[in-house]
Design an enzyme around this catalytic site. Structure first.
Site, PDB file in Angstrom:
ATOM      1  N   ASP A  98     -11.925  11.628  34.539  1.00 45.14           N
ATOM      2  CA  ASP A  98     -10.664  11.009  34.943  1.00 45.14           C
ATOM      3  C   ASP A  98      -9.759  12.036  35.624  1.00 45.14           C
ATOM      4  OD1 ASP A  98      -8.948   8.833  35.120  1.00 45.14           O
ATOM      5  OD2 ASP A  98      -9.198   8.267  33.026  1.00 45.14           O
ATOM      6  N   ASP A 110      -6.963   0.615  37.704  1.00 42.43           N
ATOM      7  CA  ASP A 110      -7.673  -0.032  36.593  1.00 42.43           C
ATOM      8  C   ASP A 110      -7.764  -1.550  36.730  1.00 42.43           C
ATOM      9  OD1 ASP A 110      -7.559   2.523  35.735  1.00 42.43           O
ATOM     10  OD2 ASP A 110      -6.813   2.050  33.731  1.00 42.43           O
TER      11      ASP A 110
HETATM   12  C1  GAL Z   1      -7.713   5.487  33.370  1.00 37.11           C
HETATM   13  C2  GAL Z   1      -9.067   5.014  33.869  1.00 37.11           C
HETATM   14  C3  GAL Z   1      -9.581   3.958  32.920  1.00 37.11           C
HETATM   15  C4  GAL Z   1      -9.680   4.549  31.518  1.00 37.11           C
HETATM   16  C5  GAL Z   1      -8.337   5.132  31.094  1.00 37.11           C
HETATM   17  C6  GAL Z   1      -8.428   5.890  29.787  1.00 37.11           C
HETATM   18  O1  GAL Z   1      -7.223   6.477  34.211  1.00 37.11           O
HETATM   19  O2  GAL Z   1      -8.933   4.517  35.169  1.00 37.11           O
HETATM   20  O3  GAL Z   1     -10.819   3.459  33.361  1.00 37.11           O
HETATM   21  O4  GAL Z   1     -10.671   5.535  31.512  1.00 37.11           O
HETATM   22  O5  GAL Z   1      -7.835   6.028  32.069  1.00 37.11           O
HETATM   23  O6  GAL Z   1      -7.206   6.443  29.406  1.00 37.11           O
END
Ligand code: GAL
Length: 375
Positions: free
Chosen positions: A127, A184
């Protein structure tokens, strides 16, 4: 490590968010096996954010598993997943903290890659939260890429910077095997539709060994869980799954597979659809946009076996006829060719059509045809 097909598996985030633990992962692994998902190509069980303690070990500086959520540590979880013939995925982040505020891998890339390798990790989602302003995003993805390539284990590298910094233009160079291109997903029609439509012109960059990842599927969530937002109808899930397959996007399930409905199970294990997703030619579709209704779209895709897949998407709130002009796919009238169409969902032979077809599609639904050129 070379990845020749869009990766397939299941990830904890959509349903469980931070409420993950060893039992949930084991039960989901069991469900994965009982559903026979491996026979269809699904293989990764990925633990997303929120699996670790809030701080690194004071002595070793390593990330450590949350001792309440994962009392036997992550290697034990990996061993369990491996004992079922599946592969083990984990999560970290380029920044000092993960998106949910756990330790990130910034400046610890090599140590963390080594730790993941020791635990038997086969897949790392990486991430992009909380990186220092002075740190270069591309460089951080390179750092982890090289750390993974040298950790002594094959680890599929799944980058997740949400499509920022024109990621498609450089991500392949970092060693990443897939890259999130959007923000997301949430379990709603609007969310998956906006995500899919944002990538209409971006899939030319997605190919063997580095795939455009438009996020975990919400198929089967029915509005529940961490990213549940009202949910989708079965028709909308059909539409979502066909969008992902027509793009050859990674297929990472996000619903609670322990209780997936028969309808959703049938959808995500539809062999014809999965074959389109995993098609070795991996060509993006070309799109035909309706002249005045932006909610009616046709996608046309060349398949490796010389056939074509044609999807008719109705994003409008009414049932509609969606026209497709074959000339705009490169099949003009004077070519002498017709398209022989078969419905992918029902197997029904629709007939042979010259020049164009107008397909009735219910609101928020999709029709998917396989096509062969015939004289
Ligand atoms: C976001 C990501 C998600 C999930 C989340 C966890 O940045 O796009 O898919 O992994 O963080 O905190």
């Amino acid at each position: 490590m070379i990845v020749k097909k869009p990766p397939m598996g299941w990830n904890t985030w959509n349903t469980f968010g931070e409420k993950i633990n060893e039992q949930i992962v084991k039960e989901s692994t069991d469900a994965f096996v009982e559903l026979g998902l491996k026979d269809y190509g699904y293989e990764y069980i990925v633990i997303d954010d929120c699996w670790s303690e809030r701080t690194r070990d004071a002595v070793t500086d390593r990330i450590v598993a949350d001792h309440i959520k994962f009392p036997n540590g992550m290697k034990a979880v990996g061993d369990y997943i491996h004992s079922k013939g599946l592969k083990f995925g984990m999560y970290s982040c380029t920044g000092v903290r993960t998106c949910a505020d756990y330790p990130g891998s910034f400046d610890h890339e090599y140590l963390d890659a080594e730790t993941f390798a020791e635990w038997g990790v086969d897949f790392l989602k990486y991430d992009n939260c909380y990186k220092p302003k002075t740190a270069d995003c591309q460089l951080l993805y390179h750092r982890m890429g090289i750390a993974l390539e040298n950790c002594g284990r094959d680890i599929l590298y799944s980058a997740c910077n949400w499509g920022t910094e024109d990621v498609w233009t450089w991500i392949r160079s970092t060693g990443a095997h897939m890259y999130r291109s959007t923000g997301d997903i949430f379990d709603s029609f609007q969310s998956y539709k906006d995500i899919a439509m944002s990538q209409v012109n971006k899939f030319g960059y997605s190919a063997e060994n580095c795939y455009n990842d438009i996020d975990m599927l919400t198929v089967g969530m029915n509005g529940s869980g961490n990213v549940g937002r009202g949910g989708c109808t079965d028709a909308e899930y059909r539409q979502q799954f066909v969008l992902w397959c027509m793009y050859c996007a990674p297929l990472m399930l996000g619903c609670d597979i322990r209780s997936i409905s028969a309808e959703s199970k049938a959808l995500v294990t539809n062999r014809e659809l999965i074959a389109i997703d995993q098609d070795e030619a991996n060509r993006p579709p070309i799109w035909q946009h309706h002249p005045w209704n932006e909610n009616l779209k046709v996608a046309f895709k060349h398949l490796a076996n010389g056939e074509y897949a044609i999807a008719f998407y109705n994003f409008s709130d009414n049932d509609a006829g969606i026209p497709a002009m074959f000339e705009l796919f490169g099949i003009p009238s004077n070519s002498g060719y017709k398209l022989a169409l078969t419905d992918v969902f029902t197997g029904e032979k629709i007939g042979e059509f010259k020049d164009y077809i107008n397909v009735k599609v219910a609101t928020h639904d999709v029709k998917l045809y396989k096509a062969k050129l015939v004289k």
